[in-house]
Structures are given as C-alpha cells and as structure tokens.
Design a protein around this motif. Structure first.
Motif, short mmCIF file in Angstrom:
data_model
loop_
_atom_site.label_atom_id
_atom_site.label_comp_id
_atom_site.label_asym_id
_atom_site.label_seq_id
_atom_site.Cartn_x
_atom_site.Cartn_y
_atom_site.Cartn_z
N THR A 18 0.47 3.55 6.62
CA THR A 18 0.16 2.13 6.37
C THR A 18 1.32 1.22 6.76
N ASP A 19 2.35 1.79 7.39
CA ASP A 19 3.47 0.98 7.89
C ASP A 19 2.96 0.16 9.08
N HIS A 20 3.15 -1.16 9.01
CA HIS A 20 2.60 -2.01 10.07
C HIS A 20 3.14 -1.64 11.44
N LYS A 21 4.36 -1.09 11.47
CA LYS A 21 4.95 -0.76 12.77
C LYS A 21 4.22 0.45 13.38
N ARG A 22 3.88 1.40 12.52
CA ARG A 22 3.16 2.58 13.03
C ARG A 22 1.73 2.21 13.42
N ALA A 73 0.84 -1.20 0.00
CA ALA A 73 0.00 0.00 0.00
C ALA A 73 0.87 1.24 0.00
N ARG A 74 0.30 2.38 -0.42
CA ARG A 74 1.05 3.64 -0.33
C ARG A 74 1.37 3.94 1.14
N PRO A 75 2.42 4.74 1.40
CA PRO A 75 2.81 4.96 2.80
C PRO A 75 1.71 5.62 3.64
N LEU A 76 0.87 6.42 2.97
CA LEU A 76 -0.20 7.09 3.72
C LEU A 76 -1.55 6.77 3.10
N SER A 77 -2.58 6.63 3.93
CA SER A 77 -3.91 6.36 3.39
C SER A 77 -4.96 7.02 4.29
N LEU A 95 -0.02 -7.43 5.01
CA LEU A 95 -0.96 -7.49 3.90
C LEU A 95 -2.23 -6.72 4.30
N TRP A 96 -2.85 -6.07 3.32
CA TRP A 96 -4.08 -5.29 3.54
C TRP A 96 -3.86 -4.25 4.66
N ALA A 97 -2.76 -3.52 4.53
CA ALA A 97 -2.40 -2.56 5.59
C ALA A 97 -3.46 -1.46 5.72
N ARG A 98 -4.11 -1.10 4.59
CA ARG A 98 -5.16 -0.07 4.69
C ARG A 98 -6.29 -0.54 5.61
N ALA A 99 -6.65 -1.82 5.47
CA ALA A 99 -7.73 -2.36 6.31
C ALA A 99 -7.31 -2.34 7.78
N ALA A 100 -6.04 -2.65 8.04
CA ALA A 100 -5.57 -2.64 9.43
C ALA A 100 -5.61 -1.22 9.99
N LEU A 101 -5.24 -0.25 9.15
CA LEU A 101 -5.30 1.16 9.57
C LEU A 101 -6.75 1.53 9.90
N CYS A 102 -7.65 1.09 9.04
CA CYS A 102 -9.08 1.33 9.26
C CYS A 102 -9.50 0.70 10.60
N GLY A 103 -8.98 -0.51 10.88
CA GLY A 103 -9.30 -1.20 12.13
C GLY A 103 -8.86 -0.39 13.34
#
Lengths: 110, 559
Positions: B32-36, A62-66, B114-122
C-alpha cells in the motif's frame, strides 16, 4: 482561492457558464445538456465533500500490505468477465468478493 | 507569497510512523506504499505502451506499399483497434495517473496516499482490464475490431459477432473504473493531506496538473462506463441502443469521455515539462497564478468540445462546438507564454529532460495548430476520417504526451531509483524520437489532405501515396529504435547503479528534499518551510541572501 472546495467551485462555475452559453444561444439536444449539467453537478458534489472533509483529519495509514484489496479487484474482474464467459465465473467472482471483503474487515481491525 | 509556514514533518507522517517496507515480489504486488503502487502502475502501463507500439509497427509495415503483405484485412482492423485502445485505456491514462500516485504525496509533503488500498485495487483492475482486452487475440474470431470508440451499430452483435469484442468491452470497463478509483485517491490526498503551509496556491505546478486531471477523470469517465455498460447490454440482450437515436446517443456518451481523455493524458506531462523548464532554467515558473486559472479554464473548455468529433453527423450544433474548440487556444497560449517566459534570460541547461521538454513544446504546437483546422467544420468535413486527423492527434498525443512522458522519466528517474540514466544515450534517444516522430507523422498530413482514408488496410497503387507511406514506415522504425535505446539506457542505469544523490538537478519542489529513492514514510527529516510553489528554491535563495530559512506560523498559513 486557497481551499480545494473553492477551486472545485470555480471549475464548476466555468462548466456552468459553458452550459449556459449552449443553452441560451445555440441549438441544443437534451443529452448534451444532461451530460454537461451532470459534470457541473458532480463537481459541486466534490466541492461539498472537500468542504466537509477538511485537512489533516485523515484516517490512519493503511497497513503496508493489503492482499484483500488485490482480491477485491480480481473478484470484480471475475464478476464482469462472468457476464461474458458464463455464470460459473460470475459465481467464482462473487465468492472471491465475499472472501476479499472479509479479509479487508480483518485487515482494518488488526 | 509572504506568509510563512513551519518546518517539520507533515502531520500525517508524524502522527503515524510507517512500518518497515516488506520485501519480495509478493510484497511489491500487494503493497500500500504509494511509491510501489505508482511504480507498479507505471511499469504496467509502459509494458502496454511497448505492446501497442509493436502493433503500430505491424500496421506501418502493412501500409508501406499498396497490397496486402503482412496481415489480413480482419487482423489489420484488430491491430488498429487494440493499438488505439491500449494507448488510451491501458497506457496513457494510467501512466499519467501513476506519475501522480508516485509524486504528488511527496510534492505536497504528505508522504503517503489517502485510501491507498483503493489505489492498489485500481492498479489490479488495470492489469485485469488489459488482460481482458488482449484476451481476444486468443479467441477463434480474434480480438475486437471495432475501433477504440466502438460505435454502435458497428459494435452490435450482428455486425461484430466475435466474443473478443465482449472481452474488450469488459476490459474497457475495468480500466475506466481503475482510472476513476485512482483519481479519487489522488484528489482526496491533495484535499486532506497537504503539509502545513501548502495552500492550494502553493501547490507545485505538476500537482496542479494532476488536480485538473483528476477532476476531468471523475466527471468524464463515468460517461464511458455508462456507454460501455449500454453497449454490453445491447450485445448480450438487445433492445438498448437500438431504440430511438441510440447510435447518436452512444456517440455523445463516448465523446463526452473521448475528448477530455486527450487532456487527461496531456496535462500531467505538461506539468512535468513545466517542472523541467523551471528547474533547468534555474528560474521560478513564470506566471504561476495565471497558469493555474488557465489550467482550470482549459480543462473546463475541454469538457465542452466533445461535439467536434460529431460535426459530420449533423446531430450537434457545430457553431457551439467550433467556438469552444477554438477558444482552447487562449489558455494554451497562456501556458506557452509562461513556458517561454520562464526560459527567458534563464541559465538554461540543455540536458535530456530539457530537450524532451523543448521537443514537447514544438511538436504539441503543430498538433495544436492543426487542431484549429479540424475545429473548423468546413475543413473538418474535408479531412474527417482521413490520415490528416491521424497526423493531428499523433502530434498532440505522441508529440505531447510521449515527449512529456520521457521528459518526466529523465527528470524524476534519479528520485525514483536513486540512479542516473546515461545523458549520452538519452540525447541519442531524443534525437531519434524527434526525427522519427516527424518522419512518421508529418507525411500523414499530406496523405490525409489528399484523401487517404484511415482505418483501411490497403490503398490503390498509382495514387502517388507510395513514397509518403514508405517514408512514414521508415519513421516508425526510427521511433522503435529510439525505444530500444531507452530500454538499453534503463538496463544500463540499473546495472551501473551510479548514485544520483537526493537532488541532482537543483529541484524546486518538496520531493527533492528527501533521499533518492525516498524511504517508505516519504520524509525522515523535517520539511523545509513552504512559502510558495517552489519551497526548495525559496530555501536556496534565502540561504544565498543570508536570510533566516524558517519563520513563525501565520494562522492563515495553516489552512
């Protein structure tokens, strides 16, 4: 037992054995069987998905920001809170959701 | 474990270089960095832990002596509701998954989620859920006061008319959805992004505990979502749960989630304890394969014991649920045996993480043994809804999860921040936590056995319960002091910034092969070959023996 699908199947097997014990030996009620059966079936679906996905064929990172993903979460929260607070918040949530989905599509294209 | 695997970066990392990490607060909130994402979720959950801890201190202050001194009866009901709800929905479950979001991609050599956007949403769903739950305190009738289980018809509109309960239900829905989304991301990452050579039977122990945790979340949490949706519909529309056996059906749905969640918030910390014991004993985790099978059996059993929460309803077959609940002892015994055998004849280093790991083993054993008591219907009839049950589950949740959490924090803090926590403060924190935990919760066994009911704001004078309640309240202060020490330790470490180095403990798993803190892409150097669940230990042993550290790739190892 080296593949994830096999692991999920083993777990589903454990669940199925416990379900069978309840069904055949003890007194059961329908909802108990439905819940345990749904968990077993759900795990088998996961196993099928895992078998289909395979390894190493993942999409690009994914892009770094979303911020669109953040927008989706906030929109869903507004929609749900709108059920309690009132239609105005529900409508705000729907609008925000549409914007966030558009943002997500744009993110994925660029 | 004789197959060899190639060295080199994971395919995902090699194929797609990651852009430099954006900086600033806004960037951290949308990264979307998993660590952040993992660190953000972890911090959010820990914040809720502190808030729920304050509620617990208020409750213990109220119970210190008979009579109402600190809060009113209604407020007390709100306090125990929000304490339990926050601890389960907003702290323990999210923090268990957050640890996985941060660590698992590194442990499996993926370097990304994987699916980092979804995790961010979570993560954001979790924040929104927490705010919704706590928003009730700002309403005229106060926050929800229906317990973390919100039984129907207690939670129906005529019996709990406050809008705070509606906000609470929405909060639970959002937090449960967050858990499902994040668990799906984690499991998908493990399925698809493992490094070459990292077969399922070479996954690190901590990652295995996250696998079974995610399986439980994905199969049990939907029942909670359904239960809460039905409850909300019942409150707003009516005629949903009030038909037929709605109250018992609701309990089935709730406890089908409510028991597995105890293991959801336990297993990741068992994994952390296992990693700490292996690392600080300088030995490979004993009995890896039996441990994996026991994890699968343990978690499957945990999906089949929910009815023991309903023994006294008379609506379930007590024999079946007593059998499955007691059978949990077998896999638990295997895990304890593995832990003890790993330490046996090891060069054990008693630093803070190891002390918390040992504390976990001792305290969880008390929780487990008393769990067998309440798994026996005749004993459960006697102690149900009493402080005995409160003591039992705090020994499993605080003695297990929280001790395990601090073990994980002291173990992986250097990797996450690149700095070192003070060992001296850490030992003091451990001592206060261990003593405080026992002083707070052990007296509750006696109070409960003697008939003191839980969820009640007051108790009559002259029952002989005053001394034990005072002791328990003093214990809660010790626990509060221990948390203050921890916060001071964190602040000191962040101010001192004493460099930790990439691998200060001599770790066994791949996260210790990268810098501390890791770069955005996870790994910059080629990964060591993966021949077992402890690849860095393999590497050290091979170097010590003068053996070559990499070998040709066997075709089956690439699966």
């Amino acid at each position: 037992m080296s593949r994830p699908a096999v692991v999920f199947c083993v777990w589903a097997l454990f669940l199925a054995i416990l379900l069978a014990v309840l069904w055949t030996i003890f007194d059961w009620d329908t909802l108990s069987l439905v819940l345990a059966g749904a968990a077993t079936a759900g795990t088998l679906v996961l196993a099928l998905l895992a078998a289909g996905f395979g390894r190493g064929r993942a999409a690009r990172p994914a892009r770094p920001l979303s911020y669109a993903s953040v927008g989706i979460a906030l929109a869903l929260s507004c929609v749900l809170m709108g059920l309690v607070v009132g239609a105005w918040l529900w409508l705000v949530g729907c609008g925000l959701f549409a914007l966030a989905v558009a943002g997500l599509v744009r993110e994925r294209r660029t | 474990m004789s197959r060899t695997a190639p060295s080199g970066p994971p395919p995902s990392a090699a194929a797609a270089p990651v852009a430099p990490a954006p900086r600033g607060l806004l960037a951290a909130l949308g990264s979307t960095d998993h660590k952040r994402i993992g660190a953000g979720m972890f911090t959010t959950a820990f914040g809720f832990f502190l808030a729920a801890g304050v509620l617990a201190l208020l409750m213990r202050a109220e119970l210190m002596e008979p009579g109402m001194q600190v809060v009113g009866v209604e407020r007390y009901d709100q306090l125990f509701t929000l304490h339990g709800s926050t601890m389960f929905y907003l702290f323990a479950t999210p923090i268990a998954l957050a640890a996985g979001v941060w660590l698992v991609p590194l442990q499996i050599g993926a370097g990304r989620l994987l699916w980092a956007r979804a995790a961010l949403c979570g993560w954001w769903l979790l924040i929104a859920g927490g705010l919704a739950m706590w928003l009730g305190f700002l309403t005229e009738q106060g926050a929800a006061d229906v317990g973390w289980y919100s039984y129907f018809p207690l939670a129906d509109m005529p019996n709990s008319p406050g809008v705070g309960t509606d906000y609470w239900i929405v909060g639970v829905l959002l937090a449960a959805t967050a858990g499902i989304v994040v668990a799906a991301c984690l499991l998908a990452t493990i399925v698809r992004l493992r490094a070459p050579g990292m077969t399922m039977l070479r996954l690190p122990v901590f990652t295995w505990t996250e696998v079974v945790t995610c399986l439980m979340v994905l199969t049990a949490f939907p029942a909670l979502v359904v239960a809460m949706a039905l409850l909300l519909a019942q409150r707003r529309l009516g005629g949903v749960l009030s038909l037929g056996s709605g109250s018992i059906d609701y309990q089935h749905l709730f406890w089908f989630f409510g028991h597995p969640v105890v293991y959801v918030v336990f297993f990741p910390f068992l994994g952390a304890v296992a990693e700490a014991i292996a690392t600080f004993s300088g030995r490979r985790w004993f009995g890896y394969r039996p441990f994996v099978v026991s994890l699968l059996a343990f978690t499957a059993l945990s999906m089949s014991v929910w009815g023991h929460h309903m023994f006294t309803t008379g609506a379930v077959d007590n024999r079946y649920f007593a059998l499955t609940s007691t059978a949990l002892l077998v896999p638990a015994g295997i895990e304890y045996f593995d832990a003890l055998a790993t330490m046996w004849r090891g060069a054990v280093r008693f630093n803070t993480a190891m002390l918390f790991a040992l504390g976990f083993l001792v305290l969880f054993a008390i929780g487990g043994v008393t769990g067998i008591w309440v798994a026996a219907p005749p004993l459960d009839y006697h102690v149900t809804d009493s402080y005995f049950v409160v003591a039992h589950f705090h020994y499993t949740l605080f003695g297990g999860s929280v001790m395990g959490l601090f073990c994980a924090i002291y173990l992986w803090w250097p990797k996450v921040t690149g700095t070192l926590l003070s060992e001296r403060l850490g030992r003091w924190q451990f001592a206060l936590t261990f003593v405080g935990m026992n002083v707070t919760f052990f007296p509750l066994f006696f109070l409960g056995f003697d008939g003191m009911a839980r969820r009640v704001a007051d108790y009559p004078a002259g029952t002989g319960w005053e001394t034990l309640n005072t002791l328990s309240t003093v214990g809660s202060w010790l626990l509060g002091l221990a948390i203050v020490l921890f916060l001071l330790n964190v602040a000191g470490a962040l101010l001192r910034r004493e460099p930790a180095g990439a691998d200060p403990w001599g770790g066994h798993t791949l996260e210790w092969a990268t810098s501390s803190p890791p770069p955005p892409e996870g790994f910059t150097a080629p990964l060591p070959p993966v021949r077992s669940h402890a690849p860095l230990l393999d590497l050290r042993e091979a170097r010590a023996d003068g053996r070559p550290v990499a070998g040709p790739l066997a075709p089956e190892a690439a699966r």
